[in-house]
Design a protein around this motif. Structure first.
Motif, PDB file in Angstrom:
ATOM      1  N   LYS A 170      -9.246   2.354 -38.915  1.00 44.02           N
ATOM      2  CA  LYS A 170      -9.291   1.733 -37.598  1.00 44.02           C
ATOM      3  C   LYS A 170      -7.905   1.717 -36.980  1.00 44.02           C
ATOM      4  CE  LYS A 170     -13.500  -0.503 -38.293  1.00 44.02           C
ATOM      5  NZ  LYS A 170     -13.645  -0.774 -39.718  1.00 44.02           N
ATOM      6  N   ASP A 171      -6.894   1.877 -37.809  1.00 44.29           N
ATOM      7  CA  ASP A 171      -5.521   1.846 -37.329  1.00 44.29           C
ATOM      8  C   ASP A 171      -4.986   3.279 -37.372  1.00 44.29           C
ATOM      9  OD1 ASP A 171      -2.879   1.516 -36.823  1.00 44.29           O
ATOM     10  OD2 ASP A 171      -2.408   0.541 -38.714  1.00 44.29           O
ATOM     11  N   SER A 190      -2.097   4.297 -35.922  1.00 45.43           N
ATOM     12  CA  SER A 190      -0.731   4.365 -35.424  1.00 45.43           C
ATOM     13  C   SER A 190       0.129   5.382 -36.173  1.00 45.43           C
ATOM     14  CB  SER A 190      -0.087   2.979 -35.456  1.00 45.43           C
ATOM     15  OG  SER A 190      -0.304   2.380 -36.695  1.00 45.43           O
ATOM     16  N   VAL A 239      -0.720   8.249 -37.624  1.00 49.98           N
ATOM     17  CA  VAL A 239      -1.006   9.620 -37.207  1.00 49.98           C
ATOM     18  C   VAL A 239      -0.668   9.824 -35.725  1.00 49.98           C
ATOM     19  CG1 VAL A 239      -3.463   9.194 -36.799  1.00 49.98           C
ATOM     20  CG2 VAL A 239      -2.704  11.471 -37.327  1.00 49.98           C
ATOM     21  N   THR A 269       1.693   8.403 -34.081  1.00 47.95           N
ATOM     22  CA  THR A 269       3.138   8.539 -33.941  1.00 47.95           C
ATOM     23  C   THR A 269       3.556  10.003 -34.112  1.00 47.95           C
ATOM     24  OG1 THR A 269       3.438   6.305 -34.762  1.00 47.95           O
ATOM     25  CG2 THR A 269       5.364   7.731 -34.833  1.00 47.95           C
ATOM     26  N   GLN A 277     -15.182   5.506 -32.992  1.00 51.43           N
ATOM     27  CA  GLN A 277     -13.897   5.792 -33.611  1.00 51.43           C
ATOM     28  C   GLN A 277     -13.063   6.724 -32.731  1.00 51.43           C
ATOM     29  OE1 GLN A 277     -13.796   7.850 -37.398  1.00 51.43           O
ATOM     30  NE2 GLN A 277     -12.243   6.456 -38.189  1.00 51.43           N
ATOM     31  N   ALA A 319     -11.664   4.667 -29.960  1.00 44.80           N
ATOM     32  CA  ALA A 319     -10.580   3.800 -30.433  1.00 44.80           C
ATOM     33  C   ALA A 319      -9.286   4.596 -30.594  1.00 44.80           C
ATOM     34  CB  ALA A 319     -10.960   3.138 -31.753  1.00 44.80           C
ATOM     35  N   LYS A 342      -7.898   4.980 -27.182  1.00 44.16           N
ATOM     36  CA  LYS A 342      -7.415   3.703 -26.653  1.00 44.16           C
ATOM     37  C   LYS A 342      -6.058   3.360 -27.265  1.00 44.16           C
ATOM     38  CE  LYS A 342     -10.695   0.277 -26.304  1.00 44.16           C
ATOM     39  NZ  LYS A 342     -11.933  -0.383 -26.780  1.00 44.16           N
ATOM     40  N   GLN A 343      -5.936   3.618 -28.560  1.00 46.69           N
ATOM     41  CA  GLN A 343      -4.668   3.302 -29.217  1.00 46.69           C
ATOM     42  C   GLN A 343      -3.564   4.252 -28.763  1.00 46.69           C
ATOM     43  OE1 GLN A 343      -4.997   2.586 -33.483  1.00 46.69           O
ATOM     44  NE2 GLN A 343      -6.909   1.506 -33.180  1.00 46.69           N
ATOM     45  N   LEU A 391      -3.342   5.453 -25.751  1.00 49.14           N
ATOM     46  CA  LEU A 391      -2.935   4.936 -24.445  1.00 49.14           C
ATOM     47  C   LEU A 391      -2.016   3.727 -24.603  1.00 49.14           C
ATOM     48  CD1 LEU A 391      -3.665   5.704 -21.511  1.00 49.14           C
ATOM     49  CD2 LEU A 391      -5.294   3.826 -21.536  1.00 49.14           C
ATOM     50  N   SER A 392      -2.369   2.839 -25.547  1.00 48.06           N
ATOM     51  CA  SER A 392      -1.556   1.636 -25.691  1.00 48.06           C
ATOM     52  C   SER A 392      -0.210   1.968 -26.325  1.00 48.06           C
ATOM     53  CB  SER A 392      -2.303   0.569 -26.481  1.00 48.06           C
ATOM     54  OG  SER A 392      -2.225   0.820 -27.848  1.00 48.06           O
ATOM     55  N   MET A 393      -0.109   3.121 -26.980  1.00 53.19           N
ATOM     56  CA  MET A 393       1.196   3.522 -27.508  1.00 53.19           C
ATOM     57  C   MET A 393       2.030   4.205 -26.433  1.00 53.19           C
ATOM     58  SD  MET A 393       0.412   4.788 -31.396  1.00 53.19           S
ATOM     59  CE  MET A 393       2.082   5.260 -31.797  1.00 53.19           C
ATOM     60  N   ALA A 442     -14.464   2.509 -23.753  1.00 47.71           N
ATOM     61  CA  ALA A 442     -13.092   2.994 -23.836  1.00 47.71           C
ATOM     62  C   ALA A 442     -12.282   2.536 -22.628  1.00 47.71           C
ATOM     63  CB  ALA A 442     -13.062   4.514 -23.934  1.00 47.71           C
TER      64      ALA A 442
END
Lengths: 304, 414
Positions: free
Chosen positions: B237-238, B240, B242, B244, B263, B266, B269-270, B272-274, B296
């Motif tokens: 679920k995380d 970050s 990969v 990065t 998935q 997600a 979405k992650q 975008l938030s990064m 999303a």
């Protein structure tokens, strides 16, 4: 540059593990039992946050006030989860306090499966989305050097840090904290000294579950979704972190959480994402070979 | 003494944890019949004993797929479409002496469970064939069992190449295989998007890895050599760590054939938030308006997807089905129309074979399937190659625009 970013990733993940691992470790410290249902309390915290946030999004008041919505989500999760945690202890563990050691463990497993199934059936075994980008404006992102820290990440790190410092002070300084430590050392002797053991145990569950509630909401924001099995999946990691740091030891759980998160993150950054868990658990085995009671755990006194 | 006792305790705890994992993993995986299983068999036996006395014969269509778990959404949609097809066929009067029912075989996209439910379907004589399994890993593990029981299969969505290459006679699919899909996607990326670098993420599953392999190979053949590749797991679920790496590379395209739309969403979405957004291409499995677009919240806007058939919305013959389906279940997902079509293809083969003495010869149904020439709601004639692959049809590139998927380009098979 990647190192800085991965360090932030590790810090965030470690914070999530730490909030979660504390609940395991605190209960183990006092009752010497593994509270398997802890993961489900965490998951329900995530869902409470989801329900609150959707209510706000539906009302359209959201865009203006992330500073209000997120605290409400956290408070709602804390209230629901502490109530749930104390209730679980009262109904499923307290009657078995004097039973054989495995009995409360089985009871804990039962509660865990029950809660997981109930939420699974209600949600149709599907994930629910967290609208993180609506709840937290992306321009709150902080840049340090080459690392960008999106709002939900620094929020996770910040809130965790506050919780940990407050809890540390509470356990080490306050009257109740002292009673907790006494109960964890010797339950019967503590009772003789006039400590209400049942109340202390309830308090432990209350605090552990409140932290799990906060963790559930923060994890939802960070992962951008929650599902019925998230407590179980994360629980394995948090449990590992607690063992790594020395189960029963509060600071150990936090240390273990950050070490595990670091191993996972840097393992996937510099070796391969495929072997993430292999690296983390290999580290656990090696550490336990040299320190069987965990990093900060106390060697159990040999009772004859 | 205490240490030894602790060791035993830890061992017990670990085994309990494993047990919990098993229990948690199998939320109702048993093969269940829509009508009571026991009475079905007796009904069929009675009919066969008394010969054709004008009583209706009950036959079953197996529906194998992930009805719970990560892929529950596409699985459930498929199941509902299969039910609709069976009801439509019963109502059409094409085989007035027979009533078809659907047997659910939930595999949760787990290869081990897929094999277990396959045993159950294969050992039930009233089952005349199976629609599914939907995931390549599940087909792979259950194929030998279906072959042994000569149970004809029509998968609506299993695309891995090996499935048809391994020489099993019961396997058919109404979607193009990865060997076709991969090069088509690569061709689209190179010719239409002009990509010169790519980052590939698979989830270690048969489908995801196979397709990523195909795209990687075809991209390299097309001159794109700047390629990085990583894996996640379906439980992750995380993302970050990969992401990065993706951010550091800043590729022209992120190809992430992750079958779970939740998935996949997600992941974006992650991303975008990064604080970055590279063009993404998700695979066929992600085509789910709720989980991939609505949930999303804009993060998947512009993402390309592959559709293994034409968008049903653009096929005139599918309109009636779509209307009835959405009236009942609100929305379709990727394999909904395909599931309906696959069921019709199987039932047509049964019709061609006919019922003899209350029973259907599965081998004959299988032979009839091989000779399929059927045009239904997909809008193109369906027939199979000797290996069971689709002989016609093509790959369609679609894109997330606003709240829906829109067609971008059709790439015909050679």
């Amino acid at each position: 540059m990647e190192v800085q970013q991965q360090l932030i990733n590790a810090l965030t993940l470690g914070s999530v593990y730490a909030l979660f691992a504390l609940g395991y470790s605190m209960v183990y410290g006092i009752l010497e039992m593994l509270n398997f249902a802890h993961g489900e309390v965490f998951m329900i915290g995530g869902f409470v946050g989801y329900l609150v946030s959707t209510a706000f999004i539906a009302d359209g008041v959201l865009a203006a006030s992330p500073l209000i919505v997120i605290p409400i989500m956290l408070v709602a999760a804390v209230i629901c989860c502490s109530a749930l945690g104390v209730t679980i202890e009262f109904l499923a563990y307290r009657p078995l306090r004097k039973a054989a050691r495995l009995a409360p463990l089985i009871s804990a497993l039962g509660v865990s499966i029950l809660l997981q199934s109930v939420v699974g059936v209600i949600t149709g075994y599907r994930a629910r989305p967290y609208s993180t980008h609506l709840l937290l404006p992306t321009d709150w992102t902080i840049t340090i050097g080459n690392a960008t820290i999106p709002p939900e990440r620094w929020l996770v790190i910040l809130v965790t840090a506050i919780c940990l410092i407050a809890l540390d002070a509470y356990i080490n300084r306050s009257q109740v904290g002292k009673a907790m430590r006494a109960t964890s050392q010797d339950r019967e002797a503590a009772a003789f000294m006039g400590i209400s053991v049942n109340r202390i145990i309830s308090t432990t569950f209350l605090i552990g579950s409140a932290l799990a509630g906060i963790g559930g909401v923060l994890t939802g924001l960070y992962y951008t979704q929650v599902d019925f099995a998230m407590g179980f999946a994360l629980g394995m990691k948090a449990f590992t972190a607690a063992v790594l740091g020395g189960i029963g030891n509060f600071r150990g759980a936090v240390l273990g959480a950050f070490i595990l998160a670091g191993a996972e993150t840097f393992g996937s950054a510099f070796i391969s994402t495929t072997y993430k868990d292999v690296i983390a658990f290999a580290l656990l085995i090696v550490l336990l070979l040299f320190k069987p009671s965990g990093l900060l755990g106390q060697q159990a006194a040999v009772k004859v | 003494v205490k240490l030894a006792r602790n060791a035993i305790l830890v061992a017990l705890v670990l085994s309990l944890v494993l047990a919990l994992g098993l229990v948690a993993g199998c939320g109702g995986d048993e093969a269940t019949t829509t009508t009571a299983g026991g009475t079905d068999t007796t009904a069929a036996e009675q009919t066969s004993a008394t010969g054709s006395t004008g009583e209706k014969v009950e036959l079953k269509v197996g529906a194998a797929g992930p009805f719970t778990g990560q892929l529950a959404k596409i699985g459930t949609d498929a199941l509902q479409a299969i039910r609709m097809a069976v009801e439509d066929f019963n109502a059409s009067g094409a085989m007035p002496d027979v009533t078809f029912t659907v047997v659910e075989a939930d595999d949760g996209a787990d290869p081990a469970k897929a094999a277990t439910v396959a045993e159950k379907l294969a050992s039930d004589d009233a089952v005349i064939g199976v629609i599914g399994p939907m995931t390549s890993s599940a087909v792979k593990s259950s194929l030998p069992i279906y072959e042994e029981g000569m149970v004809p299969m029509v998968s609506q969505s299993a695309t891995n190449d090996e499935l048809s290459e391994s020489g099993y006679s019961v396997f058919h699919r109404i979607c193009p295989k990865d060997g076709v899909q991969g090069p088509s996607i690569a061709k689209f990326m190179i010719e239409d998007l002009g990509v010169q670098s790519a980052f590939l993420i698979d989830d270690k599953g048969t489908y995801s890895q196979g397709l990523a392999d195909q795209v990687e190979k075809a991209l390299k053949e097309g001159g794109v050599t700047n390629i990085q590749r990583e894996s996640i797991t379906p439980e992750d679920k995380d993302f970050s760590a990969v992401l990065t790496k993706v951010k550091a590379m800043n590729p022209d395209i992120l190809f992430a054939p992750i079958p779970s739309p939740a998935q996949g969403a997600a992941l974006e979405k992650q991303m975008l938030s990064m604080g970055f957004d590279v063009p993404a291409h998700a695979a066929d499995g992600a085509k789910d308006p709720t989980e991939f677009i609505a949930n999303a919240g804009g993060a998947t806007e512009g993402t390309y997807l592959t559709s293994l058939g034409p968008l049903p919305e653009s096929v005139p013959a599918a309109q009636d089905f779509l209307e009835r389906y959405t009236a009942k279940y609100k929305e379709t997902s990727l394999f909904t129309a395909q599931s309906y079509e696959a069921t019709m293809v199987l039932l047509e083969a049964v019709k061609k074979t006919g019922v003899d003495d209350g029973k259907v010869d599965r081998e004959a149904v299988n032979a009839a399937l091989a000779g399929t020439d059927y045009t239904g709601i997909m809008g193109f004639p369906i027939s199979f190659t000797a290996e069971g692959d689709l002989a016609a049809g093509g790959i369609y590139i679609i894109q997330v625009k606003g709240s829906e998927f829109v067609p971008v380009k059709a790439i015909e098979l050679d």
